[in-house]
Design an enzyme around this catalytic site. Structure first.
Site, short mmCIF file in Angstrom:
data_model
loop_
_atom_site.label_atom_id
_atom_site.label_comp_id
_atom_site.label_asym_id
_atom_site.label_seq_id
_atom_site.Cartn_x
_atom_site.Cartn_y
_atom_site.Cartn_z
N LYS A 92 -9.54 2.18 -2.49
CA LYS A 92 -9.78 1.61 -1.16
C LYS A 92 -11.23 1.82 -0.75
O LYS A 92 -11.71 2.95 -0.68
CB LYS A 92 -8.83 2.28 -0.17
N GLU A 130 0.83 -1.21 0.00
CA GLU A 130 0.00 0.00 0.00
C GLU A 130 0.87 1.26 0.00
O GLU A 130 1.81 1.39 0.79
CB GLU A 130 -0.90 -0.01 1.23
N CYS A 170 -5.73 -2.88 1.95
CA CYS A 170 -5.47 -2.79 3.38
C CYS A 170 -6.69 -3.08 4.25
O CYS A 170 -7.07 -4.23 4.41
CB CYS A 170 -4.86 -1.43 3.71
#
Length: 392
Positions: free
Chosen positions: A203, A127, A240
């Site tokens: 994300k 990330e 994530c």
């Protein structure tokens, strides 16, 4: 992290990883430990001496494994070499921004060369790999200067590697959407083995826990769960914090993903007990391969920040524990990369295993999407009340 970065603080000594502890066991005990914890012992890939030597000389841990499928009469094996790359930042966070980025580029170039020479077909980076994980300082400058367009300097840096080694690259960056009012996103750019940009994923779930209060920088994605058709299979990117949400993995799988990458930045004191479970469970539940990638090192920042939990202010988040691994739909997983070192994990997988496990366990057949769709729709209503039956 180099000596200059470490001189800003004195992080505690970190163990290298569970595998180093397993190595101290007898062969019989070690076999049982791997069978119970990792599903089975996977075949280790041995690389030529020159590649091994070059990796070691650069301080790069290189590991390789194979996850086979049963031979079939009507389908040839679909062999893909999937690579996970984990790395520490290079320069202190007080260095000029461009110098920090360029130093990380150079280092990751060395890691990509090792992955390419090892035959990797699809490579995933961690990330926001091109910068320190500065979001939780909640400072805008200088960190937002590291935000880039999808076709910005970091993607341009990677394209020659994709072309040189004929490999797809999952490139997670801090994106600045210059076409839409300079909004910032946490994004993964998918670069084809031809060097073209296939698309981007963002994300979906933004953490609001402790230091990881990233909503001050970017919002949740509005792109949904895109899956990218590549020369080496269909891939999704669950960035994530999304790994904590089972529905997130499920939607990438429902959209046809065969391999789901989870580029992350997570620390030992927060989520390490969860790390080896979530991506592996997602592989099992969704009949896909998953790739968990986490950065390494302790990143120290010039200004103190607080977690809002009553504890003293501090200049680092804690230790990013690496431990990148690949999990298979049958529950097997590779040993992890180190908790402390830059590394390249290359795993040859047979994508035929996805359908074989799907046929064997039938989770898709029994998952009752229609029932859950109705229940989740109802639960999303602000006036929803849980269905609880009590004794009269």
């Amino acid at each position: 992290m180099n000596a200059d970065s470490q001189s800003m603080a004195a992080p505690k000594r970190e163990i290298e990883g569970l595998e180093k502890i397993f190595d101290q066991l007898s062969t019989e005990d070690r076999d049982d430990v791997f069978r119970i914890l990792y599903g089975k012992q996977l075949e280790r890939v041995q690389y030529d001496g020159i590649l091994e030597t070059d990796a070691a000389a650069k301080g790069i841990e290189l590991k390789g494994y194979r996850i086979p499928a049963a031979p079939e009469q009507m389908r040839a094996p679909r062999l893909v070499k999937v690579a996970a790359i984990q790395n520490a930042i290079v320069l202190p966070t007080t260095a000029p921004i461009k110098d920090q980025r360029d130093a990380i580029h150079k280092r990751v170039g060395e890691l990509l060369d090792i992955a390419g020479r090892a035959g990797a077909n699809v490579v995933g980076l961690q990330e926001a790999w091109h910068m320190p994980f500065a979001f939780c300082t909640r400072e805008r400058l200088p960190w937002t200067e590291m935000a880039e367009a999808v076709d910005g300097p970091t993607t341009k840096f990677l394209i020659p590697y994709a072309q040189k080694y004929n490999m797809v690259i999952v490139n997670p960056i801090l994106e600045r959407d210059e076409a839409k009012d300079d909004v910032i996103w946490n994004t993964a750019v998918i670069i084809s083995n031809t060097g073209r940009i296939i698309g981007r994923s963002r994300k979906n779930h933004i953490p609001r826990v402790g230091d990881f209060n990233e909503s001050t920088y970017y919002m949740e994605s509005t792109l949904g769960h895109p899956v990218f058709e590549t020369a080496f299979g269909r891939i999704g990117v669950n960035i994530c914090y999304g790994r904590h949400h089972p529905q997130n993995w499920m939607m990438y799988a429902l959209n046809g993903a065969e391999i789901i990458f989870n580029p992350s930045a997570t620390i030992g004191g927060l989520s390490e007990p969860l790390w080896g479970i979530e991506a592996r469970n997602a592989a099992i539940a969704n009949h896909v391969f998953t790739v968990g990638i986490n950065r390494v090192g302790t990143e120290v920042f010039p200004n103190e920040f607080s977690s809002g939990n009553g504890k003293p202010a501090h200049k680092d988040f804690g230790h990013f524990f690496g431990s990148s691994y690949v999990a298979a739909p049958d529950g097997a997983r590779t040993p992890a990369l180190s908790r402390t070192s830059d590394g390249v994990l290359v795993t040859e997988v047979d994508l035929n295993l996805n359908r074989q496990v799907k046929d064997h366990w039938g989770f898709r057949m029994t998952q009752r999407l229609d029932m859950y769709a109705k229940s989740i729709t109802a639960a999303a209503d602000p006036d929803y009340r849980p269905h609880i039956i009590r004794e009269n």
